[in-house]
Design an enzyme around this catalytic site. Sequence first.
Site, PDB file in Angstrom:
ATOM      1  N   MET A 176       0.824  -1.202   0.000  1.00 24.15           N
ATOM      2  CA  MET A 176       0.000   0.000   0.000  1.00 24.15           C
ATOM      3  C   MET A 176       0.865   1.262   0.000  1.00 24.15           C
ATOM      4  SD  MET A 176      -2.985  -1.121   2.712  1.00 24.15           S
ATOM      5  CE  MET A 176      -3.897   0.418   2.512  1.00 24.15           C
ATOM      6  N   HIS A 177       0.204   2.400  -0.229  1.00 26.15           N
ATOM      7  CA  HIS A 177       0.726   3.751   0.011  1.00 26.15           C
ATOM      8  C   HIS A 177       1.740   4.261  -1.004  1.00 26.15           C
ATOM      9  CE1 HIS A 177      -1.259   3.080   3.774  1.00 26.15           C
ATOM     10  NE2 HIS A 177      -0.309   2.305   4.267  1.00 26.15           N
ATOM     11  N   ASP A 229      -2.682  -5.022   0.585  1.00 27.24           N
ATOM     12  CA  ASP A 229      -2.164  -6.297   1.084  1.00 27.24           C
ATOM     13  C   ASP A 229      -2.782  -6.726   2.412  1.00 27.24           C
ATOM     14  OD1 ASP A 229      -0.852  -4.280   2.493  1.00 27.24           O
ATOM     15  OD2 ASP A 229       1.152  -4.958   1.992  1.00 27.24           O
TER      16      ASP A 229
END
Length: 488
Positions: free
Chosen positions: A80-81, A239
């Site tokens: 992520m991110h 995830d």
Amino acid sequence: MSDIVVGLDLGTGGVRAIAVDLQGQIIAQATRSYPLLTPQPGWTEQNSSDWIDASLAALSDVTQQLNGYQAIALGLSGQMHGMVPLDAEGKAIRPAILWNDQRTGKAVAEIEATIPHPELIQRTGNPAITGFQLPKLLWLRSQEPEAYTRLWQILLPKDYLGYVLTGELATEPSDASGVGCLNLAKRLWDTDILDALDIKPALFPSVIESTAIAGRLKPEIAARVGLPAGLPVIAGGGDNAAAAIGLGISSSNLNLGSLSIGTSGVIFAPCNRPIPDPQGRVHLFCHVDGGYHLLGVTLAAGGSLRWYRDTFAPQISYTDLMEMAQRSLPGARGVLFLPHLSGERSPHLDPETRGAFVNLSLAHTQADVIRAVLEGVAFSLREALEVISAIAPVHQLLATGGGARSNIWLQILADVLQTELIAPKAEEGAAYGAAILAMVGIGAYPSLEAALKIVSPASHLVQPQTNPLYEAAFNRYKLLYDTLKAVR
């Protein structure tokens, strides 16, 4: 031929592809790795082209094992991110900036100076955080203005992979809620936040459901990897959310969450309403099932034990370390360990805090010190769980990750958290969850709840024991952070 779905998880260390039949059995799997780039201290990047090469190779590896099976869908998951900035030709402008990159401190301050802290948490479920994607975008604007002027679209890692596979731009709520500007109640980009920061909403892809078809596999990609042209590619999930689905954790059972002890430690608690912690001490994200989840993170969980072994006991196996810890007593005979070796996420959100051993004496042994590491990680996770429990209490946690394979660490965690822990029979991770989402997206199951019935049941239960020594040690532990912060 029998039908299978493919799950693809784009991790930080590598990509994993699996083929799963409609009864939940893994038919084939493959992994490929790629390098991590650290061009400056505190920076973490990867070349998005490396992701693509590795993903296509892993897909090819899987399809070569599929004699007698045909793929009917592909589901996506990933780290992520991260930020992949694209120009008008759909090419990456620069390397992707990852989730654990720490360069965005000034950008975080800019966001918090523009949008009041309580309002940002109420809208997005989280404060501004250095690892999120939105501060990366502001960093790009201020530090690489030439690149920013070329910017056409920014994508999260798995969504960039989906774009390459299908040519379509899309994201879904579980990953998008880690960007920093998704309105969690509406599951749409918050244009008020973006307008206040002078950012064009058109830079972000449309948000679709996690089980929706994001696009279809391009013919040239299909030919390269051996999958059918036009294969539906399902949006998938970030995830943590995808891994939770792989364990059977959803908003339909609010009593069951998960506890992962890998490099980091993560407590995942589903909830059915977007209620953030008012102080933003734990994360609130959308879940892939239409609900939400709270996330508490200890950055160095298994990482603390690995650091101890690499630094002080490189010749001792992890199994032997655990046996040594058993020779100590609950409370580690007074030794306390603060596991903030990488800074800390929950509940402190403090990248500058550091770890410590406290209360050592000549009478202490290596067994006491090892046990203090195990207990310190447990105390850190309890701090996060106490915040989570005030909003979304869970009664059982599925324990996963390398640390969950240790019986003594499982018992310490159960006793400190005062929560039942369940060890699942199988732990297939985010790729498995992506495959389940693909089954629902293609209509093989009428709902996610129906699909979750194929997830393997738990194997054994660890009951918490009450021990006053842990309670006393935890009360002392909570004083450590403020004490050490005062002398930093």
